[in-house]
Design a protein around this motif. Sequence first.
Motif, PDB file in Angstrom:
ATOM      1  N   UNK A  34      10.426 -17.610 -33.822  1.00  0.00           N
ATOM      2  CA  UNK A  34      10.382 -17.985 -32.409  1.00  0.00           C
ATOM      3  C   UNK A  34      10.656 -16.791 -31.501  1.00  0.00           C
ATOM      4  N   UNK A  35      11.055 -15.666 -32.092  1.00  0.00           N
ATOM      5  CA  UNK A  35      11.289 -14.465 -31.291  1.00  0.00           C
ATOM      6  C   UNK A  35      10.220 -13.418 -31.611  1.00  0.00           C
ATOM      7  N   UNK A  36       9.978 -13.206 -32.899  1.00  0.00           N
ATOM      8  CA  UNK A  36       8.875 -12.345 -33.340  1.00  0.00           C
ATOM      9  C   UNK A  36       8.270 -12.969 -34.583  1.00  0.00           C
ATOM     10  N   UNK A 122      18.386 -22.648 -16.532  1.00  0.00           N
ATOM     11  CA  UNK A 122      18.322 -22.235 -17.935  1.00  0.00           C
ATOM     12  C   UNK A 122      16.912 -21.825 -18.354  1.00  0.00           C
ATOM     13  N   UNK A 123      16.003 -21.711 -17.404  1.00  0.00           N
ATOM     14  CA  UNK A 123      14.672 -21.191 -17.721  1.00  0.00           C
ATOM     15  C   UNK A 123      14.826 -19.764 -18.259  1.00  0.00           C
ATOM     16  N   UNK A 124      13.834 -19.296 -18.983  1.00  0.00           N
ATOM     17  CA  UNK A 124      13.942 -17.912 -19.473  1.00  0.00           C
ATOM     18  C   UNK A 124      14.061 -16.983 -18.267  1.00  0.00           C
ATOM     19  N   UNK A 125      15.012 -16.049 -18.315  1.00  0.00           N
ATOM     20  CA  UNK A 125      15.291 -15.242 -17.118  1.00  0.00           C
ATOM     21  C   UNK A 125      14.080 -14.570 -16.488  1.00  0.00           C
ATOM     22  N   UNK A 126      13.148 -14.056 -17.284  1.00  0.00           N
ATOM     23  CA  UNK A 126      12.046 -13.336 -16.650  1.00  0.00           C
ATOM     24  C   UNK A 126      11.253 -14.248 -15.722  1.00  0.00           C
ATOM     25  N   UNK A 169      12.759 -24.922 -24.039  1.00  0.00           N
ATOM     26  CA  UNK A 169      13.810 -24.001 -23.609  1.00  0.00           C
ATOM     27  C   UNK A 169      14.144 -22.986 -24.699  1.00  0.00           C
ATOM     28  N   UNK A 170      14.262 -21.704 -24.276  1.00  0.00           N
ATOM     29  CA  UNK A 170      14.444 -20.647 -25.276  1.00  0.00           C
ATOM     30  C   UNK A 170      15.796 -20.696 -25.972  1.00  0.00           C
TER      31      UNK A 170
END
Lengths: 410, 410
Positions: A34-36, A122-126, A169-170
Motif C-alpha cells: 500500500x506504500x510501494x 485526516x485526508x492525506x496531507x498533500x 484513508x491512508x
Amino acid sequence: MARPDLAALDKTDPLKPFRDRFVLPQGVIYLDGNSLGALPRATAARLAQVIEAEWGRDLITSWNKHDWIALPARVGDKIGRLIGAKPGETMVGDSTSVNLFKTLAAALRLRPGRRVILSEPANFPTDLYIAEGLAALLAEGHELRLVEPEAIDAAITDEVAVVMLTHVNYRTGRLHDMARVTTRAHDAGALMLWDLCHSAGAVPVDLNRAGADFAVGCGYKYLNGGPGAPAFLWAAERWHGQMTMPLTGWLGHAAPFAFETHFRPADGIQRGLVGTPPILSLAALECGVDILLDASIAEIRKKSLSQSALFAQLVEEQLAGHGFTIVSPGDEASRGSQVSLAHEQGYPIMQALIARGVIGDFRAPDILRFGFTPLYLGYAELWDAVWVLKEIMEDRSWDRPEHHARARVT
Amino acid sequence: MARPDLAALDKTDPLKPFRDRFVLPQGVIYLDGNSLGALPRATAARLAQVIEAEWGRDLITSWNKHDWIALPARVGDKIGRLIGAKPGETMVGDSTSVNLFKTLAAALRLRPGRRVILSEPANFPTDLYIAEGLAALLAEGHELRLVEPEAIDAAITDEVAVVMLTHVNYRTGRLHDMARVTTRAHDAGALMLWDLCHSAGAVPVDLNRAGADFAVGCGYKYLNGGPGAPAFLWAAERWHGQMTMPLTGWLGHAAPFAFETHFRPADGIQRGLVGTPPILSLAALECGVDILLDASIAEIRKKSLSQSALFAQLVEEQLAGHGFTIVSPGDEASRGSQVSLAHEQGYPIMQALIARGVIGDFRAPDILRFGFTPLYLGYAELWDAVWVLKEIMEDRSWDRPEHHARARVT
C-alpha cells in the motif's frame, strides 16, 4: 486459529498463480504494498527493451515508431478499467499532487459562485496542502474546510464548491461510501473529487456508476508501477468540454506539434496533460497495471477482506495485553485493504519488525500499518507476521536503541 | 572542404573518448540530441540495478537504504554544476512546464505591484502557454507581453514583473546574452527567469554570475536523461526564504513525514518539490548528467561551435541553389548548439533524410533542425549528413508520397 488453517487457504487460493508474476525477496513478508507495490517480474525486461531497443536504437523516431506519444492515454485507459472509467476519461502523467491541483482548480472553475473546498483533517496531507496552496494562489477567498468524517454529510452545504476526499484513508484504511457521498455532494450542487491512491487496484471502484466528477490516484501503490511512478487523473466525460486546466502545457494543447503561440486546449482528457510524458516510468507502470487487468478485482477484494479480517483476528488472539488497538474498521464495507494498529511504541516496534523481515510501515504519531496485496501475499504469511510481532513484544526486542533511531523516511 | 579534412579533426578531438560512453545505432547519423539525447552506456545496467536490487529486493526500505529520498537534490546539485548554481539551489522533479509554472508564480509573487510577464513570440510554446494559463488563473490582470528579440531591451519597463526567456531558441538556436538581459531586467526592477532546455549541457551557463533569479530546464536533451526525463528548477539562494511556491505538495513541506495537517514550506529549494520523486527516471537522468560532469563544458562548447560552423559551411558549399536558408546566427556568441535551415519543403526533406539514417527534426512551418552533441557526434558525420542531403535534393527523392505523410509527432 492455527497456521495450518491459513496454509490450507493458500492451497485453494484462486489468486495464487499471480504471485509468480512478482519478484519477491526471500525471507521477507511484505505488508507495505500500500506504500510501494512489489516489482512485477515483467518490468525489468520491459524497461531494458524500452531503454535499449526504443530509446537507444530508434532514438527520437520512437515517439512515432513505438507510439510513445500514446502512452499516457493507453496506460490511462487501462487504469480506467480498474476504476469504472469510460475509454478516453483517464490520463497518466505528473504526480498525484500535481493532478490534484489540476482537477481541483478545474472543479472550482465549474462552481464559480462557491468558495468552500470540503475535506477531512485526516485526508492525506498533500491533498490538504495542495488545496491550501491553490486557495492562496487564487486569492478569491476560497476556504479549505475540514470536518471529521461523521460530520461530512451535514457540512455539504450550498457554500461548498468541491468535496475532496480520499476514498480509503491512508492511516486507518477507512473506506468512504463513494456513491453515497457523491450523491450527497451533487444534491447540494457541489462537485465530487476522489483521491483513489489507496483504492485503485485494491478495492472495486466505479466512478461513473457513482456519478463522480473528478478523480486522481497513484501509480506506485497497488498498481505496482515502481517508486514515484506517474499518477493518473480522471474527469467524467460530461466535463471534458467545459473544464479549464490551470497547468496549460504543450501536451495539453489541441495541436502540440503545430507549435502555435497561444494555448488552445485539446479535446477531452488530453487537456489534463502538461509536459513531455515520462516514457520509462510509463512503461514500468504499464507492466504493473497489466497484471491487475488479468486478475478479477472482485477476487482481489474478496481475498483482501479475508486477509484483513484474519489478520485482525490473529492480532486479537495472539497479542492481547500488549497494548495494541486496531484502528481500522471492523465493518467490511468500511475497510480498505489494510489493517492499522495503534501503539504508543509504534515506531520502534515497526523498526524491530522490519529488522526481522516483516515489512509494514509507521505513520506518526502511533500507527503501524499493514497492507494486504492479494496478488502476491499469502495467508500463511499473515500468521508468520503476527508470530514475529508476538515474539518482539514478548522478548521486548523492539526496545533496543537501534530501533528507536529515526530514519529520514518513516 | 573535403571529407578527409573532417576525418582529421576526429583524430585529434579531445572529446572523442566520450562517444564510447553512449550506445549509438549503426548506420545512423544522429543530429537530434537537442530533442532527445542518446542513450548512455551506463543507463541500462543502472536501471536494472535500481529495479532489481533496490525496488525488487529492498522494496520500501530503499527510501532510506539507497537514499532515494535524496535523489532530487543529489541530481539537482550535479546539474547545478553545469549551470553555475551553488549547492542547494537546484532540484529535479516534474516537467519543465510544471517547473515553469512554479517558478513564474513564485517570481510574480515577489513583484506584487507589477502585471507584465515579458517574453518573445518565438519562445518555446509551452513557456507561453504556461504563462497564459497562470495569468488566467491568478485573475489579477497579468499580461503576457510578447515582443521580438530586438525589442526586448526597450520593452523591459517598470510594468514588467518577470522577464521570461529561453536562453537558446528551440527553432533557430539563437542564444540570448544571459548576463546582459538579466542586468537589464534588474535595472528596471524586474526578475529574470531563464529556460535552459537547450542550454544545460550544451553551452556554458553561469546563472549566479549573471545574477539570474529563477531557471528551469530539461533532462532529456543535452543531459541525456531519457525520453520525458524529469526537469530541473533553480532559484537563486537569496529568494529561498521568501519564495512562495504555488504547488504545495508534501515533498515541499518542512517535515513531509510528520504528516501535519497544514503546509509549512521546507527551507531552500526543497520547497520546489511537490509529489513523490520519480526514482527510475531520476536514476536514468543521473547517468546522463554524470557523463557531462566528466567532460569540460568549455571543450564541449568549443567543439559545438566548430561543428555548427563547419556544418553551415558545408551547407553553403554543397547545397547552393537548392532553396535552403540558414536561419541560425552566424555569430558564435549568438548561436547555441544547432543549425537550422529553412526550406519550403522542409517536412518531406526531413522525412527523406531520416529514412536515409540522418536524423534531425522538423519544426513547423519550414524549419529543419540539426543539433550538435559534441560528446557523441563526430566531424566526418557532418560531411556524410550533408552529402546525403545533397543526394536527396539532387535526385528529388524527398518528393515521394511516403515522405509527405504526416506523423503524429513531427
